[in-house]
Design a protein around this motif. Structure first.
Motif, PDB file in Angstrom:
ATOM      1  N   THR A 488       0.826  -1.211   0.000  1.00  0.00           N
ATOM      2  CA  THR A 488       0.000   0.000   0.000  1.00  0.00           C
ATOM      3  C   THR A 488       0.858   1.258   0.000  1.00  0.00           C
ATOM      4  N   LYS A 489       0.462   2.219  -0.787  1.00  0.00           N
ATOM      5  CA  LYS A 489       1.152   3.514  -0.824  1.00  0.00           C
ATOM      6  C   LYS A 489       0.550   4.430   0.238  1.00  0.00           C
ATOM      7  N   PHE A 490       1.406   4.945   1.097  1.00  0.00           N
ATOM      8  CA  PHE A 490       0.992   5.887   2.145  1.00  0.00           C
ATOM      9  C   PHE A 490       1.400   7.301   1.726  1.00  0.00           C
ATOM     10  N   TYR A 491       0.471   8.242   1.879  1.00  0.00           N
ATOM     11  CA  TYR A 491       0.723   9.614   1.418  1.00  0.00           C
ATOM     12  C   TYR A 491       0.738  10.656   2.544  1.00  0.00           C
ATOM     13  N   GLY A 492       0.240  10.296   3.705  1.00  0.00           N
ATOM     14  CA  GLY A 492       0.220  11.269   4.796  1.00  0.00           C
ATOM     15  C   GLY A 492      -0.290  10.648   6.076  1.00  0.00           C
ATOM     16  N   VAL A 504      -8.298  12.258  16.864  1.00  0.00           N
ATOM     17  CA  VAL A 504      -8.565  11.340  15.762  1.00  0.00           C
ATOM     18  C   VAL A 504      -7.328  11.312  14.869  1.00  0.00           C
ATOM     19  N   GLN A 505      -6.777  10.104  14.663  1.00  0.00           N
ATOM     20  CA  GLN A 505      -5.609   9.949  13.796  1.00  0.00           C
ATOM     21  C   GLN A 505      -6.040   9.388  12.440  1.00  0.00           C
ATOM     22  N   PHE A 506      -5.376   9.862  11.379  1.00  0.00           N
ATOM     23  CA  PHE A 506      -5.712   9.436  10.024  1.00  0.00           C
ATOM     24  C   PHE A 506      -4.452   9.023   9.280  1.00  0.00           C
ATOM     25  N   VAL A 507      -4.610   8.086   8.362  1.00  0.00           N
ATOM     26  CA  VAL A 507      -3.583   7.801   7.375  1.00  0.00           C
ATOM     27  C   VAL A 507      -4.233   7.908   6.002  1.00  0.00           C
ATOM     28  N   VAL A 508      -3.541   8.534   5.055  1.00  0.00           N
ATOM     29  CA  VAL A 508      -4.029   8.678   3.679  1.00  0.00           C
ATOM     30  C   VAL A 508      -3.315   7.637   2.823  1.00  0.00           C
ATOM     31  N   MET A 509      -4.091   6.815   2.122  1.00  0.00           N
ATOM     32  CA  MET A 509      -3.539   5.715   1.331  1.00  0.00           C
ATOM     33  C   MET A 509      -4.044   5.799  -0.108  1.00  0.00           C
ATOM     34  N   GLY A 510      -3.323   5.163  -1.010  1.00  0.00           N
ATOM     35  CA  GLY A 510      -3.774   5.084  -2.390  1.00  0.00           C
ATOM     36  C   GLY A 510      -4.810   3.987  -2.564  1.00  0.00           C
ATOM     37  N   ASN A 511      -5.729   4.186  -3.478  1.00  0.00           N
ATOM     38  CA  ASN A 511      -6.738   3.181  -3.808  1.00  0.00           C
ATOM     39  C   ASN A 511      -6.229   2.370  -4.999  1.00  0.00           C
ATOM     40  N   MET A 512      -5.877   1.120  -4.773  1.00  0.00           N
ATOM     41  CA  MET A 512      -5.290   0.315  -5.842  1.00  0.00           C
ATOM     42  C   MET A 512      -6.285   0.009  -6.952  1.00  0.00           C
ATOM     43  N   PHE A 513      -7.568   0.124  -6.657  1.00  0.00           N
ATOM     44  CA  PHE A 513      -8.576  -0.137  -7.681  1.00  0.00           C
ATOM     45  C   PHE A 513      -8.986   1.127  -8.414  1.00  0.00           C
ATOM     46  N   TYR A 514      -8.204   2.199  -8.274  1.00  0.00           N
ATOM     47  CA  TYR A 514      -8.488   3.405  -9.045  1.00  0.00           C
ATOM     48  C   TYR A 514      -8.024   3.168 -10.480  1.00  0.00           C
ATOM     49  N   THR A 515      -8.967   3.012 -11.383  1.00  0.00           N
ATOM     50  CA  THR A 515      -8.668   2.718 -12.777  1.00  0.00           C
ATOM     51  C   THR A 515      -9.877   3.071 -13.627  1.00  0.00           C
ATOM     52  N   GLU A 516      -9.644   3.366 -14.893  1.00  0.00           N
ATOM     53  CA  GLU A 516     -10.743   3.636 -15.801  1.00  0.00           C
ATOM     54  C   GLU A 516     -11.477   2.355 -16.186  1.00  0.00           C
ATOM     55  N   LEU A 517     -10.834   1.206 -15.970  1.00  0.00           N
ATOM     56  CA  LEU A 517     -11.456  -0.072 -16.301  1.00  0.00           C
ATOM     57  C   LEU A 517     -12.389  -0.512 -15.177  1.00  0.00           C
ATOM     58  N   ARG A 518     -13.458  -1.165 -15.542  1.00  0.00           N
ATOM     59  CA  ARG A 518     -14.370  -1.704 -14.538  1.00  0.00           C
ATOM     60  C   ARG A 518     -13.750  -2.957 -13.931  1.00  0.00           C
ATOM     61  N   ILE A 519     -13.745  -3.047 -12.608  1.00  0.00           N
ATOM     62  CA  ILE A 519     -13.255  -4.239 -11.926  1.00  0.00           C
ATOM     63  C   ILE A 519     -14.440  -5.198 -11.774  1.00  0.00           C
ATOM     64  N   HIS A 520     -14.409  -6.304 -12.526  1.00  0.00           N
ATOM     65  CA  HIS A 520     -15.532  -7.233 -12.517  1.00  0.00           C
ATOM     66  C   HIS A 520     -15.498  -8.191 -11.330  1.00  0.00           C
ATOM     67  N   ARG A 521     -14.318  -8.544 -10.860  1.00  0.00           N
ATOM     68  CA  ARG A 521     -14.181  -9.425  -9.699  1.00  0.00           C
ATOM     69  C   ARG A 521     -13.078  -8.886  -8.797  1.00  0.00           C
ATOM     70  N   ARG A 522     -13.315  -8.940  -7.485  1.00  0.00           N
ATOM     71  CA  ARG A 522     -12.334  -8.507  -6.495  1.00  0.00           C
ATOM     72  C   ARG A 522     -12.067  -9.672  -5.544  1.00  0.00           C
ATOM     73  N   TYR A 523     -10.793  -9.888  -5.231  1.00  0.00           N
ATOM     74  CA  TYR A 523     -10.425 -10.983  -4.352  1.00  0.00           C
ATOM     75  C   TYR A 523      -9.473 -10.487  -3.262  1.00  0.00           C
ATOM     76  N   ASP A 524      -9.677 -11.035  -2.070  1.00  0.00           N
ATOM     77  CA  ASP A 524      -8.778 -10.806  -0.940  1.00  0.00           C
ATOM     78  C   ASP A 524      -8.103 -12.140  -0.662  1.00  0.00           C
ATOM     79  N   LEU A 525      -6.830 -12.276  -1.045  1.00  0.00           N
ATOM     80  CA  LEU A 525      -6.132 -13.556  -1.013  1.00  0.00           C
ATOM     81  C   LEU A 525      -5.119 -13.600   0.137  1.00  0.00           C
ATOM     82  N   LYS A 526      -5.253 -14.632   0.991  1.00  0.00           N
ATOM     83  CA  LYS A 526      -4.343 -14.796   2.126  1.00  0.00           C
ATOM     84  C   LYS A 526      -3.453 -16.027   1.984  1.00  0.00           C
ATOM     85  N   GLY A 527      -3.665 -16.817   0.918  1.00  0.00           N
ATOM     86  CA  GLY A 527      -2.859 -18.029   0.763  1.00  0.00           C
ATOM     87  C   GLY A 527      -3.260 -19.120   1.721  1.00  0.00           C
TER      88      GLY A 527
END
Length: 622
Positions: A488-492, A504-527
């Motif tokens: 994850t990219k941390f910005y602040g 109140v503490q905050f962290v600002v992170m990048g959204n990895m699913f920010y894309t012009e393409l539609r995400i049809h399936r999302r997976y959270d993989l832990k192995g």
């Protein structure tokens, strides 16, 4: 005093102040351009009329040598614009009738459609809704002359997101679109006799409207040659001080016949009222006895799954209508933060703090980070009273204390991640504000999302803040050494403390699913296999799936595969070094239509990006 002044073939006759045009006067340029109207100390200001050799004519308000205020522009091609101007461009409410009889009536911004507006094509098609930079964007209703109607969300001139499509025969499709194509899950209700219903469900009839509808949507390219000539900066022995720039040149513009009602009507009608009225047309009662209901799933316009149910009860249909009706449909599982919302002042404080500290740190010369730039003591502390202070601007929130942790480190990280400071502030601190995700994480943290979907903002517990600060030096070194890291990219990293003492503490992170393409399936993989499947009854469009739900084989180039696995190994080794064990790999899949199914693709919305009308209406004295 009345005076006639002649210079280089240009002639002014009218009132002067000293030797400068002031009051009413007429100026004729040597190329035939004529202005007759009010002047103020050598500048065209007030009411007047200007004509060009091309035959174009503007009558209305001027300011400082610009078309500025309210006025009418008639062009030699037969097009007419009546409305507000600013700096030679339509700006505000206005109505434009094109030479082919298309009409746009609504809000403009710097020469382009922007805000609420209505476009009526000469062939009878009508769009009422929101615009951005000359294109349909936001919520809107499109009604075709054949009786079809779409009520939903748009982006860049295409249907994008949730919507309801009503066919002229009374059938409906409730679903999702991406770039004008059906994309995702939806429900189709077909009415009429059974044979008609089955024909509509046939492969050759999967289009959301007949071909004629799409043909009628197409914009025809038009060429308009516009002669623009408002005087050059005139100085008659220094008499006309910055009298306005009026140049004499022709500009050839290739403009697509774009999309477009009455400015007066739009100024008195709320956009929601307009859309609701149009939506009501598309929600008529469906006869249960003759209804064929299909649960469908599309990928980029290709129908991949279909379940047909005959004679479904009216309660199911009403529930679908309630679910998808545009007054209740949500584009994303999140809610806007508005005044009165529990997080409203928190959002304003966060925006004010980020705007201030990023603005302060950005001009500082870039340098290598030092050990002193890390840790809890490396911070900027500031008090933000509502009325402002010598160091902070006034704001509309409540008084608060602000901490910006490790500002130099995060400034370097933002540059390392190629994030422009101005874009960062606009995404988080812009007028559109933030959205709060509807369900918090398992940790109880709250999540906020920037309106452009680029950034997540997560609240942290004090213990999480300490962990992040402790690992920050190693994190900085890791992402510096590995450009392709998947971590994850941390910005602040920030803290807000209100006067009542709550922190109140905050962290600002990048959204990895920010894309012009539609995400049809999302997976959270832990192995892992243990508990790593999702109940099929709980799977909906947008559900994040788990390891055992992944039923795809991935064929990759060997060098790409090796690089990916190497980076995963390096990232896991870094997390292990930080004694972090609870992590997972987020995977997003976008499906492209197979080549052999391209023939079944529905045509996308045939709305091409029109030329912005900046130059089209850009007559002026600048």
């Amino acid at each position: 005093m009345i005076m006639e002044i002649v210079l280089n073939g240009n002639v002014y006759f009218g009132s002067v102040k000293g030797k400068t045009p002031h009051g009413r006067g007429k100026y004729t340029w040597s190329d035939g351009t004529v202005y007759d109207g009010q002047w103020e100390e050598g500048k065209i200001t007030g009411g007047g009329r200007m004509t060009w050799p091309s035959g174009a004519c503007y009558e209305g308000d001027f300011s400082g040598g610009y078309l500025d205020g309210f006025g009418t522009m008639n062009k030699p091609d037969g097009s007419t614009y009546v409305g507000s101007w600013r700096m030679n461009k339509p700006h505000g409410l206005g109505r434009k009738r094109y030479s082919n009889s298309d009409i746009y009536d609504g809000a403009w911004k710097e020469g382009a459609y922007y805000g609420s507006g209505k476009y009526a094509w000469c062939n009878g098609n009508i769009y009422i809704g929101n615009w951005k930079d000359g294109l349909m964007c936001g919520r809107g209703v499109m009604k075709w002359v054949n009786g079809d109607l779409f009520d939903g969300y748009w982006s860049n001139g295409y249907r994008q997101g949730s919507g309801v499509y009503r066919f002229a025969d009374g059938s409906y499709y409730f679903g999702m679109w991406t770039k004008g194509l059906k994309d995702g899950q939806g429900t189709f209700y077909s009415v009429g006799n059974r044979s008609q219903s089955l024909r509509r469900l046939g492969k050759k009839k999967t289009r959301i409207s007949p071909n004629s509808s799409f043909k009628s949507e197409r914009f025809k390219d038009m060429k308009r040659v516009i002669s623009r000539s408002l005087s050059e900066k005139i100085t008659i022995n220094g008499l006309f001080k910055d009298s306005g720039r009026i140049s004499s040149k022709s500009v050839s513009l290739e403009e697509e016949c774009s999309i477009g009602d009455s400015a007066r009507e739009l100024s008195t009608l709320d956009n929601t009222d307009i859309l609701s009225h149009s939506s009501d047309e598309g929600v008529s009662q469906i006869d249960d006895d003759n209804t064929l209901v299909c649960e469908r799933e599309y990928i980029q316009g290709v129908l991949i799954k279909e379940l047909t149910n005959n004679n479904v009860g009216s309660s199911h249909k009403r529930e679908q209508q309630r679910k998808f009706h545009m007054n209740e449909v949500k584009k994303k599982p999140s809610a806007d933060i508005f005044k009165g919302h529990s997080s409203y002042y928190l959002m304003l404080n966060l925006q004010a703090g980020i705007r201030y500290t990023v603005g302060k740190i950005t001009p500082v010369p870039v340098r290598e980070v030092r050990q002193s730039d890390f840790g809890e003591r490396a911070r900027i502390k500031m008090y933000f009273p509502r009325k402002g202070s010598q160091l902070t601007p006034p704001h509309s929130s409540i008084d608060f204390h602000w901490k910006d942790f490790c500002p130099m480190v995060f400034r370097n990280l933002r540059e390392m991640f190629k994030l422009d400071a101005a874009d960062y502030m606009m995404s988080i601190c812009g007028d559109n504000g933030l959205r709060e995700l509807s369900s918090p994480g398992k940790s109880g943290s709250l999540f906020y999302l920037s309106h452009d979907d680029k950034f997540f903002i997560k609240t942290l517990r004090a213990s999480e803040l300490k962990v992040l600060l402790k690992m920050l030096p190693s994190y900085y070194n890791h992402v510096s050494a590995h450009d392709a890291t998947l971590i994850t990219k941390f910005y602040g990293l920030h803290e807000i403390r209100l006067r009542v003492g709550k922190k109140v503490q905050f962290v600002v992170m990048g959204n990895m699913f920010y894309t012009e393409l539609r995400i049809h399936r999302r997976y959270d993989l832990k192995g892992s296999y243990q508990g790593r499947s999702t109940n099929k009854d709980d799977i909906k469009d947008g559900t994040t799936l788990k390891d055992l739900d992944l039923a795809y084989d991935f064929h990759m180039d060997k060098s790409l595969r090796d690089a990916l696995f190497k980076q995963i190994y390096l990232d896991c080794a870094f997390l292990e070094s930080q004694q972090i064990i609870d992590y997972s790999l987020l995977l997003g899949l976008h499906f492209r239509a197979p080549e052999h199914l391209k023939a079944l693709l529905e045509p996308p919305d045939a709305f091409h990006r029109p030329q912005k009308t900046h130059d089209d209406d850009g007559y002026g004295c600048n």
